[in-house]
Structure formats: structure tokens, C-alpha cells
Design a protein around this motif. Structure first.
Motif, PDB file in Angstrom:
ATOM      1  N   ASP A   1       0.853  -1.179   0.000  1.00  0.00           N
ATOM      2  CA  ASP A   1       0.000   0.000   0.000  1.00  0.00           C
ATOM      3  C   ASP A   1       0.895   1.237   0.000  1.00  0.00           C
ATOM      4  O   ASP A   1       1.402   1.660   1.040  1.00  0.00           O
ATOM      5  CB  ASP A   1      -0.909   0.000   1.232  1.00  0.00           C
ATOM      6  CG  ASP A   1      -1.781   1.243   1.312  1.00  0.00           C
ATOM      7  OD1 ASP A   1      -1.758   2.062   0.372  1.00  0.00           O
ATOM      8  OD2 ASP A   1      -2.493   1.393   2.327  1.00  0.00           O
ATOM      9  N   LEU A   2       1.087   1.840  -1.161  1.00  0.00           N
ATOM     10  CA  LEU A   2       1.995   2.965  -1.283  1.00  0.00           C
ATOM     11  C   LEU A   2       1.418   4.275  -0.762  1.00  0.00           C
ATOM     12  O   LEU A   2       2.074   5.313  -0.837  1.00  0.00           O
ATOM     13  CB  LEU A   2       2.429   3.137  -2.741  1.00  0.00           C
ATOM     14  CG  LEU A   2       3.484   2.134  -3.229  1.00  0.00           C
ATOM     15  CD1 LEU A   2       3.745   2.311  -4.716  1.00  0.00           C
ATOM     16  CD2 LEU A   2       4.776   2.296  -2.445  1.00  0.00           C
ATOM     17  N   SER A   3       0.198   4.243  -0.220  1.00  0.00           N
ATOM     18  CA  SER A   3      -0.331   5.431   0.433  1.00  0.00           C
ATOM     19  C   SER A   3       0.087   5.474   1.903  1.00  0.00           C
ATOM     20  O   SER A   3      -0.108   6.489   2.579  1.00  0.00           O
ATOM     21  CB  SER A   3      -1.862   5.456   0.338  1.00  0.00           C
ATOM     22  OG  SER A   3      -2.440   4.423   1.119  1.00  0.00           O
ATOM     23  N   ASP A   4       0.673   4.398   2.381  1.00  0.00           N
ATOM     24  CA  ASP A   4       1.099   4.263   3.773  1.00  0.00           C
ATOM     25  C   ASP A   4       2.537   4.788   3.910  1.00  0.00           C
ATOM     26  O   ASP A   4       3.457   4.284   3.269  1.00  0.00           O
ATOM     27  CB  ASP A   4       1.031   2.790   4.177  1.00  0.00           C
ATOM     28  CG  ASP A   4       1.327   2.561   5.650  1.00  0.00           C
ATOM     29  OD1 ASP A   4       1.984   3.415   6.280  1.00  0.00           O
ATOM     30  OD2 ASP A   4       0.902   1.514   6.176  1.00  0.00           O
ATOM     31  N   ARG A   5       2.727   5.782   4.754  1.00  0.00           N
ATOM     32  CA  ARG A   5       4.062   6.364   4.889  1.00  0.00           C
ATOM     33  C   ARG A   5       5.076   5.380   5.468  1.00  0.00           C
ATOM     34  O   ARG A   5       6.276   5.497   5.208  1.00  0.00           O
ATOM     35  CB  ARG A   5       4.000   7.640   5.730  1.00  0.00           C
ATOM     36  CG  ARG A   5       3.344   8.811   4.989  1.00  0.00           C
ATOM     37  CD  ARG A   5       3.575  10.130   5.689  1.00  0.00           C
ATOM     38  NE  ARG A   5       3.020  11.238   4.929  1.00  0.00           N
ATOM     39  CZ  ARG A   5       3.172  12.516   5.256  1.00  0.00           C
ATOM     40  NH1 ARG A   5       3.870  12.845   6.342  1.00  0.00           N
ATOM     41  NH2 ARG A   5       2.643  13.475   4.510  1.00  0.00           N
ATOM     42  N   ALA A   6       4.609   4.416   6.232  1.00  0.00           N
ATOM     43  CA  ALA A   6       5.529   3.387   6.735  1.00  0.00           C
ATOM     44  C   ALA A   6       6.071   2.563   5.574  1.00  0.00           C
ATOM     45  O   ALA A   6       7.247   2.175   5.559  1.00  0.00           O
ATOM     46  CB  ALA A   6       4.827   2.498   7.754  1.00  0.00           C
ATOM     47  N   VAL A   7       5.215   2.301   4.594  1.00  0.00           N
ATOM     48  CA  VAL A   7       5.644   1.578   3.393  1.00  0.00           C
ATOM     49  C   VAL A   7       6.611   2.446   2.592  1.00  0.00           C
ATOM     50  O   VAL A   7       7.620   1.960   2.061  1.00  0.00           O
ATOM     51  CB  VAL A   7       4.428   1.166   2.544  1.00  0.00           C
ATOM     52  CG1 VAL A   7       4.878   0.579   1.200  1.00  0.00           C
ATOM     53  CG2 VAL A   7       3.570   0.158   3.290  1.00  0.00           C
ATOM     54  N   MET A   8       6.296   3.730   2.486  1.00  0.00           N
ATOM     55  CA  MET A   8       7.201   4.651   1.787  1.00  0.00           C
ATOM     56  C   MET A   8       8.587   4.625   2.441  1.00  0.00           C
ATOM     57  O   MET A   8       9.612   4.637   1.745  1.00  0.00           O
ATOM     58  CB  MET A   8       6.651   6.069   1.822  1.00  0.00           C
ATOM     59  CG  MET A   8       5.350   6.280   1.092  1.00  0.00           C
ATOM     60  SD  MET A   8       4.822   8.018   1.223  1.00  0.00           S
ATOM     61  CE  MET A   8       3.063   7.875   0.849  1.00  0.00           C
ATOM     62  N   ALA A   9       8.614   4.601   3.772  1.00  0.00           N
ATOM     63  CA  ALA A   9       9.892   4.561   4.495  1.00  0.00           C
ATOM     64  C   ALA A   9      10.673   3.299   4.137  1.00  0.00           C
ATOM     65  O   ALA A   9      11.890   3.347   3.916  1.00  0.00           O
ATOM     66  CB  ALA A   9       9.640   4.626   6.001  1.00  0.00           C
ATOM     67  N   GLU A  10       9.978   2.178   4.066  1.00  0.00           N
ATOM     68  CA  GLU A  10      10.626   0.923   3.687  1.00  0.00           C
ATOM     69  C   GLU A  10      11.206   1.018   2.277  1.00  0.00           C
ATOM     70  O   GLU A  10      12.312   0.523   2.019  1.00  0.00           O
ATOM     71  CB  GLU A  10       9.619  -0.227   3.754  1.00  0.00           C
ATOM     72  CG  GLU A  10       9.136  -0.564   5.162  1.00  0.00           C
ATOM     73  CD  GLU A  10       8.021  -1.599   5.151  1.00  0.00           C
ATOM     74  OE1 GLU A  10       7.611  -2.012   4.036  1.00  0.00           O
ATOM     75  OE2 GLU A  10       7.564  -1.980   6.238  1.00  0.00           O
ATOM     76  N   SER A  11      10.469   1.654   1.383  1.00  0.00           N
ATOM     77  CA  SER A  11      10.931   1.802   0.002  1.00  0.00           C
ATOM     78  C   SER A  11      12.194   2.646  -0.051  1.00  0.00           C
ATOM     79  O   SER A  11      13.152   2.307  -0.757  1.00  0.00           O
ATOM     80  CB  SER A  11       9.835   2.436  -0.857  1.00  0.00           C
ATOM     81  OG  SER A  11       8.662   1.653  -0.853  1.00  0.00           O
TER      82      SER A  11
END
Length: 217
Positions: free
Chosen positions: A135-145
């Protein structure tokens, strides 16, 4: 022959044809042995600039925006997955997949550009969305990316709340719109000519051959 050919790829992170088109371009570049003769820069475009933060189920989104039937959605996903596989990509569509607002992702890509990591992060976002079911709307996911490509997640995420950083992305989006680009992917060569759509690799080969044979401007 020119020393280097600049290719701007106007695209969105959630655009399947953008990554398929890029891979076809990459195949053409490798086939011609031009890896050191081209410079690629990704440019921002939002397919759904009015998408709410929470996003929308992809199947429902297709029905609302394009009038796609449930059967048509299945067929389209299967077709896209097949075309992606031909380019060495894995499109893992799933029922709860959501179309997301991509503005913040473009802000992060601008940040990555400053560190010479734009292409790496672009590829990571494509993989996250189409292959890894994230879910690329999740900032935690963005951080992982960000971390996965070696960027500072805290520093990168701070850009999302930076007015100037957000304004810069909007300005870049407007620039390409004013250049007449209204669909993606669009490949712009040396800021002088453009090719729209995920063209076959042999089309890219011909375009690259012709452009690199031209005398420098």
C-alpha cells in the motif's frame, strides 16, 4: 553522433504501461549497446490527482473511471500481467488492490533525484505496487521503500510536509502539461521530440538510432 541522448519519461508510479514501456525501452537500449549513451530522468504525472488519501479499490476505480465490467477487469489484468511477464515483470493483481494518490511518491522521487537515486526508487515503487502488493499510500511503506534503495527514510519523509518540496512537484507536473503531455507514458528525447505509449522495442530501437545519428544541435 551526439555524446549522450537525454530521455525524460513522463509517468506515474501506478501506471502499468509506464513500467512496461520503460522495460521495452531498456531492451532497445541494451540491444543497441547504448547503456552509456543515454541519460534517463523520470518526470511526474498524476493519473488521478483528485484521488483521496485512502485510495480506491482498483476494480471499482476502473468501473467508475472507464466503465469497465467485472469481467472486463479480469481480462484486462490478465492481459497486462501477460505483457508484463514478456518484459520480465511480475504483476500480482489481487482483489483488494487499491489505486492510490501518488503525489507524495513524486515528492519522494524528487528527493531521491538529489541523491542520484531517482531511478532506483522509481523501480522500487513499481515493484512495490505491481509485484509486492504494498500500500503505497502508507508512509511506513514509503519509508521501507526509501530504505531499500539506501536513502534516509526520516529525511525523505520530512519532505512530504515541506511546502517548497510539494510546490516543486506541482511546478514540474504543470511544466509537462504545458508541453502538451496529457497521457503516460510519454518519452521525450532531448526535449525536442516525443513518443507516447508503451511502444514495441523495435520502435524504440529505430527512434534511438535515428536520434543518435543526428548532428548535435
Amino acid at each position: 553522433m551526439q555524446d549522450k541522448l537525454k530521455i525524460d519519461i513522463v509517468s506515474d508510479v501506478v501506471c502499468p504501461w509506464c513500467i512496461i514501456g520503460y522495460k521495452r525501452l531498456e531492451t532497445a537500449i541494451e540491444s543497441l549497446g547504448l547503456q552509456n549513451k543515454v541519460e534517463i530522468e523520470w518526470q511526474p504525472f498524476e493519473l488521478n490527482p483528485d484521488m483521496p488519501a485512502e485510495g480506491e479499490n482498483l476494480r471499482e476505480h476502473s468501473a467508475r473511471k472507464y466503465g469497465t465490467t467485472p469481467e472486463g477487469s479480469v481480462e484486462a489484468r490478465q492481459r497486462l500481467a501477460g505483457l508484463a511477464a514478456e518484459e520480465g515483470l511480475a504483476f500480482n493483481y489481487f482483489d483488494d488492490m487499491r489505486m492510490v494518490n501518488t503525489f507524495e511518491l513524486h515528492v519522494l522521487l524528487e528527493y531521491a533525484t538529489e541523491h542520484g537515486m531517482q531511478h532506483d526508487l522509481q523501480m522500487q515503487f513499481f515493484a512495490d505496487f505491481f509485484t509486492l502488493q504494498k500500500d503505497l499510500s502508507d508512509r511506513a511503506v514509503m519509508a521501507e521503500s526509501l530504505e531499500s534503495v539506501g536513502l534516509d527514510a526520516e529525511e525523505g519523509l520530512a519532505r512530504l510536509d515541506d511546502h517548497d518540496a510539494r510546490k516543486q512537484v506541482t511546478a514540474h507536473e504543470e511544466h509537462w502539461k504545458q508541453m502538451g503531455i496529457s497521457s503516460v507514458p510519454t518519452f521525450v528525447f532531448n526535449r525536442r521530440s516525443a513518443l507516447s505509449g508503451a511502444q514495441p522495442s523495435d520502435v524504440f530501437e529505430q527512434v534511438l538510432t535515428d536520434l543518435l545519428a543526428q548532428p548535435a544541435a
